[in-house]
Design an enzyme around this catalytic site. Sequence first.
Site, PDB file in Angstrom:
ATOM      1  N   ASN A  11       0.876  -1.174   0.000  1.00 13.59           N
ATOM      2  CA  ASN A  11       0.000   0.000   0.000  1.00 13.59           C
ATOM      3  C   ASN A  11       0.914   1.225   0.000  1.00 13.59           C
ATOM      4  OD1 ASN A  11      -1.749   2.068   0.496  1.00 13.59           O
ATOM      5  ND2 ASN A  11      -2.392   1.375   2.530  1.00 13.59           N
ATOM      6  N   HIS A  97      -9.465   0.875   4.843  1.00 12.76           N
ATOM      7  CA  HIS A  97      -8.192   1.112   5.533  1.00 12.76           C
ATOM      8  C   HIS A  97      -8.457   2.046   6.722  1.00 12.76           C
ATOM      9  CE1 HIS A  97      -4.150   2.428   6.461  1.00 12.76           C
ATOM     10  NE2 HIS A  97      -3.738   1.330   5.848  1.00 12.76           N
ATOM     11  N   GLU A 169      -5.171  -5.055  10.486  1.00 11.00           N
ATOM     12  CA  GLU A 169      -4.202  -3.980  10.664  1.00 11.00           C
ATOM     13  C   GLU A 169      -4.499  -3.245  11.967  1.00 11.00           C
ATOM     14  OE1 GLU A 169      -2.244  -2.809   6.660  1.00 11.00           O
ATOM     15  OE2 GLU A 169      -3.856  -1.428   7.101  1.00 11.00           O
ATOM     16  N   GLY A 175       2.601   2.379  10.765  1.00 10.90           N
ATOM     17  CA  GLY A 175       3.530   3.493  10.630  1.00 10.90           C
ATOM     18  C   GLY A 175       4.221   3.869  11.925  1.00 10.90           C
ATOM     19  N   SER A 214       3.627  -2.098  10.329  1.00  9.92           N
ATOM     20  CA  SER A 214       5.073  -2.132  10.589  1.00  9.92           C
ATOM     21  C   SER A 214       5.715  -3.475  10.234  1.00  9.92           C
ATOM     22  CB  SER A 214       5.369  -1.737  12.042  1.00  9.92           C
ATOM     23  OG  SER A 214       4.950  -0.396  12.271  1.00  9.92           O
TER      24      SER A 214
HETATM   25  P1  13P Z   1       3.197   0.444   7.653  1.00  6.42           P
HETATM   26  O1  13P Z   1       3.732  -0.858   7.072  1.00  6.42           O
HETATM   27  O2  13P Z   1       3.926   1.650   7.162  1.00  6.42           O
HETATM   28  O3  13P Z   1       3.088   0.354   9.144  1.00  6.42           O
HETATM   29  O4  13P Z   1       1.690   0.603   7.109  1.00  6.42           O
HETATM   30  C1  13P Z   1       0.816  -0.459   7.195  1.00  6.42           C
HETATM   31  C2  13P Z   1      -0.414  -0.156   6.420  1.00  6.42           C
HETATM   32  O5  13P Z   1      -1.176   0.722   6.773  1.00  6.42           O
HETATM   33  C3  13P Z   1      -0.652  -0.907   5.187  1.00  6.42           C
HETATM   34  O6  13P Z   1      -1.938  -0.700   4.692  1.00  6.42           O
END
Ligand code: 13P
Length: 255
Positions: A11, A97, A169, A175, A214
């Site tokens: 993504n 999301h 998620e 992030g 992450s």
């Molecule tokens: P990160 O891998 O940057 O934590 O993001 C995960 C995400 O939101 C994928 O949709």
Amino acid sequence: MATRTRLVAGNWKMHGSRAANDALLGALVSGARELAGIECVVCPPFPYLPQAADRLAGSRVGWGAQNLSEHGSGAYTGEVSAAMLVEFGCRYAIVGHSERRALYGETDTQVAAKFAAARKAGLVPILCVGESLAERESGRTEQVVARQLDAVVDASGADSLARAVLAYEPVWAIGTGRNATPEQAQHVHAYLRARVARSDDGIAAGLRILYGGSVKAANAAAIFAMPDVDGGLIGGASLVAEDFLAICRAAEGKE
Ligand code: 13P
């Protein structure tokens, strides 16, 4: 037990430029030649879908969108329909999301409508569910992901999950550099699969459930080793070809 082909989806969120994408897509096409037995997909921002389609056609890397409208067509300024995504060769569309839910106010009902719109046009929705830190800390993780999943099952039926992907998620892991432990991910994945199994055992056994939050080259193998984790939805690390390819190899079971 049903075999589930592992899926690693990138993504890109609101990142990229024509030049940066060109380099990234080129590196993915060549690196992905070595991959076998897994599916690998990138989800760039809308304007770059034709570029992805050009660069990825005939390669082992598929592409999809990060969002779509719940409407078929009409006076919806700024929106993009499922049929438009299909015209640009998308196979997947991420729906629900947590950034869409939190920053753009998408409700469970709207997410369920987007899920249905994607399927109707022949796209495979990647339905995201996940709890916030406050929800986890107050012991409400299962309740939250169940509510998010049930909204879709109530609207489209459990059968609709036969051609869909689920992504767990946890919001607190996105992030932040703080991934769920493999055991935390496994617990929620098993819970989600069991919840689908209450409606349909066979569909639950075949349903791919990705973990996102992450995921990096260094932690991917341990997370993918969990029995109910069928791949990953990757944010930051999907913007660096070597990192994304290393995560794909971890999904192959080679790293
Ligand atoms: P990160 O891998 O940057 O934590 O993001 C995960 C995400 O939101 C994928 O949709």
